[in-house]
Design an enzyme around this catalytic site. Structure first.
Site, short mmCIF file in Angstrom:
data_model
loop_
_atom_site.label_atom_id
_atom_site.label_comp_id
_atom_site.label_asym_id
_atom_site.label_seq_id
_atom_site.Cartn_x
_atom_site.Cartn_y
_atom_site.Cartn_z
N CYS A 5 0.85 -1.19 0.00
CA CYS A 5 0.00 0.00 0.00
C CYS A 5 0.89 1.24 0.00
O CYS A 5 1.81 1.35 0.82
CB CYS A 5 -0.93 0.02 1.22
SG CYS A 5 -2.09 1.41 1.20
N PHE B 44 -19.18 22.41 14.44
CA PHE B 44 -18.78 21.03 14.13
C PHE B 44 -17.32 20.85 14.57
O PHE B 44 -16.46 20.47 13.79
CB PHE B 44 -18.95 20.71 12.65
CG PHE B 44 -20.34 20.88 12.12
CD1 PHE B 44 -21.29 19.88 12.27
CD2 PHE B 44 -20.72 22.05 11.47
CE1 PHE B 44 -22.58 20.04 11.78
CE2 PHE B 44 -22.01 22.22 10.99
CZ PHE B 44 -22.95 21.21 11.14
N GLU C 13 -20.49 20.91 19.09
CA GLU C 13 -20.31 19.57 18.53
C GLU C 13 -21.47 18.68 18.97
O GLU C 13 -21.90 18.72 20.12
CB GLU C 13 -18.97 18.97 19.00
CG GLU C 13 -18.74 17.52 18.66
CD GLU C 13 -18.86 17.24 17.16
OE1 GLU C 13 -19.50 16.23 16.82
OE2 GLU C 13 -18.32 18.02 16.36
N CYS D 211 -15.03 18.94 3.08
CA CYS D 211 -14.54 17.72 2.45
C CYS D 211 -15.36 17.37 1.22
O CYS D 211 -15.25 16.26 0.69
CB CYS D 211 -14.56 16.56 3.45
SG CYS D 211 -16.18 16.21 4.16
#
Length: 388
Positions: free
Chosen positions: A126, A256, A274, A346
Site C-alpha cells: 500500500c 462542528f 459539537e 470535504c
C-alpha cells in the site's frame, strides 16, 4: 486523435472532443478507437493493486496532474453554482502518510474494497497508508484467521500518540483463547488500543494507557473510531488556512468542532459546538486540563443551528461540516455580521451550494485553499475565507 484536457470528478480523462477515457491523464492522446496514448503527465502506477483497489483512483497521474485535478474539482463545483474565486495551488500529502483508514476483513482477506464493488482486495502493499499502519495488515490477517473470522468486519486503523489504534466493528471474538490471542497480538505489535464493536458500542479489549491524539499541542482523549484528518500534513494545511482566515479575531465560534482540531489551535477564546458527545467530552477535558479558553457545548447543528443573534457575538466563525455541508447553518451565517468566516469542507459540491447563498447575501470568497490529503483519490478537501 484527441488530446485529454482534464480529469473529471470521478477520475475519467475528458478529451477535447468530449469523450471520456478511464485512466487517462491531461496531455494523453485518445485515439479514434478509444485507446489512450500516454503523455507527459501519465505515470506508471506504483502499486500492484491499482486500479482494482478502491483505495486509489488516480495513481496514473503525476503530481502536476493530481494538483491540477484538485484545483479543477473546486473550480468546477463553483462554476456549477455560478461562482468563481481565487484558488491557491493545491497542497498534496505525500505517499504513505495516511494515519486513518478503514479496511475490510473476511475469510482470510483484509484490505480496501475493490473499485465499485464489495469484493475485498487482499492488500500485499500500500502506497497511501503510513508504514506503521500497513505493517499491521499481515499480522491482522493471521490473527483473524486464528480467531476464525468468517463474516465481514470493518477494521478502523488510526495512529494515536501511543501507537496504532485498532477498532473492529461487526464482529467480536469470545472466550479465553481469543482474549489471550488478542493480548499476545497487541503486545507483539505495540498496539495502543484494540477495541471491538459487535453492535453494542466499542469495547476496549487492550488499552494499557489512555489513548490520546495531540491537537494544537494538546493531548486529547481519542474515542475509538473518532474522526481525524487523514494525514498530519493535511491537518497542518487546514489549520494554517483557518488561522489565516480568522487572524486577529479574539472570539471565535468553531462549529462542528469535533475533538478540537481548530479550537485548540486558535489564539482566541473559542466557543466549540459539537453533536457527538464523546468528542465533545474529550475536547472539554483536554481544554480544562491545559487551561485553554475553549468552551464546548453539546449541540446538534442540523437540528439547532446557531442563530444570527448568537453568531453576531463572535469576531469570526469556523465551519467544518460533514460531507452534506451545512445548508441551514450557512443561511444564518449569510445574515450575520461577523468579521470573517473560515469554511473547511470535504465536499466541494456542498461547499459551493452553501457558498452561493452566502455570496448572494453580500459575502465574498477571499480565497480557497485546496488540500489533497487523500493521495491519488478523487476526494478533495478545501479551506476558504469569506469576508463582507
Amino acid at each position: 486523435m484527441s488530446p485529454i484536457l482534464r480529469v473529471a470528478a470521478r477520475g475519467d480523462g475528458v478529451a477535447a472532443d468530449g469523450r471520456h477515457a478511464a485512466f487517462a491523464a491531461p496531455g494523453d492522446q485518445l485515439t479514434d478507437d478509444g485507446q489512450v496514448v500516454p503523455g507527459p503527465h501519465h505515470q506508471d502506477a506504483p502499486c500492484r493493486h491499482f486500479p482494482e483497489c478502491g483505495g486509489c483512483q488516480l495513481q496514473h497521474l503525476d503530481d502536476t496532474a493530481f494538483s491540477a485535478f484538485c484545483i479543477d474539482r473546486v473550480a468546477s463545483a463553483l462554476d456549477a453554482q455560478g461562482l468563481s474565486a481565487p484558488i491557491r495551488p493545491a497542497l498534496l500529502s505525500p505517499p504513505r502518510t495516511r494515519r486513518r483508514a478503514t479496511l475490510h476483513a473476511e475469510r482470510g482477506l483484509i484490505g480496501f474494497a475493490a473499485e465499485g464493488s464489495h469484493q475485498i482486495v487482499d492488500l500485499r502493499e500500500c502506497h497511501v497508508l503510513l508504514p506503521e499502519l500497513f505493517a499491521l495488515v499481515a499480522p491482522l490477517r493471521a490473527l483473524f484467521q486464528k480467531l476464525g473470522l468468517k463474516r465481514r468486519a470493518d477494521v478502523h486503523l488510526a495512529l494515536a500518540d501511543q501507537g496504532p489504534d485498532v477498532l473492529v466493528t461487526g464482529w467480536a471474538p469470545t472466550g479465553l483463547a481469543a482474549a489471550e490471542a488478542l493480548t499476545a497480538f497487541c503486545e507483539r505489535h505495540g498496539i495502543a488500543r484494540f477495541s471491538v464493536d459487535d453492535g453494542l458500542g466499542a469495547e476496549a479489549r487492550w488499552e494499557p494507557q489512555p489513548v490520546t491524539i495531540a491537537l494544537g499541542g494538546v493531548p486529547v482523549a481519542l474515542p475509538a473510531g473518532a474522526f481525524l484528518q487523514a494525514t498530519q500534513d493535511g491537518e497542518d494545511a487546514l489549520v494554517t488556512a483557518v488561522r489565516e482566515a480568522v487572524y486577529g479575531a479574539t472570539t471565535v465560534a468553531d462549529l462542528f468542532a469535533g475533538l478540537g482540531t481548530f479550537a485548540l489551535s486558535l489564539p482566541a477564546k473559542v466557543y466549540a459546538a459539537e453533536g457527538a458527545r464523546d468528542a465533545l467530552f474529550a475536547l472539554k477535558a483536554a481544554a480544562n486540563m491545559r487551561g485553554r479558553p475553549v468552551f464546548p457545548e453539546h449541540r446538534d447543528l442540523y437540528r439547532r443551528p446557531l442563530t444570527v443573534t448568537e453568531l453576531d457575538r463572535f469576531d469570526a466563525v469556523v465551519l467544518d461540516p460533514p460531507r452534506a455541508g451545512a445548508r441551514d447553518q450557512a443561511a444564518a451565517l449569510a445574515a450575520c455580521s461577523v468579521g470573517s468566516i473560515a469554511y473547511v469542507s470535504c465536499n466541494p459540491s456542498s461547499f459551493a451550494r452553501d457558498a452561493k447563498g452566502m455570496v448572494q447575501a453580500g459575502w465574498r470568497i477571499d480565497w480557497i485553499q485546496p488540500v489533497g490529503q487523500f493521495r491519488w483519490s478523487t476526494h478533495v478537501e478545501l479551506a476558504a475565507r469569506f469576508i463582507r
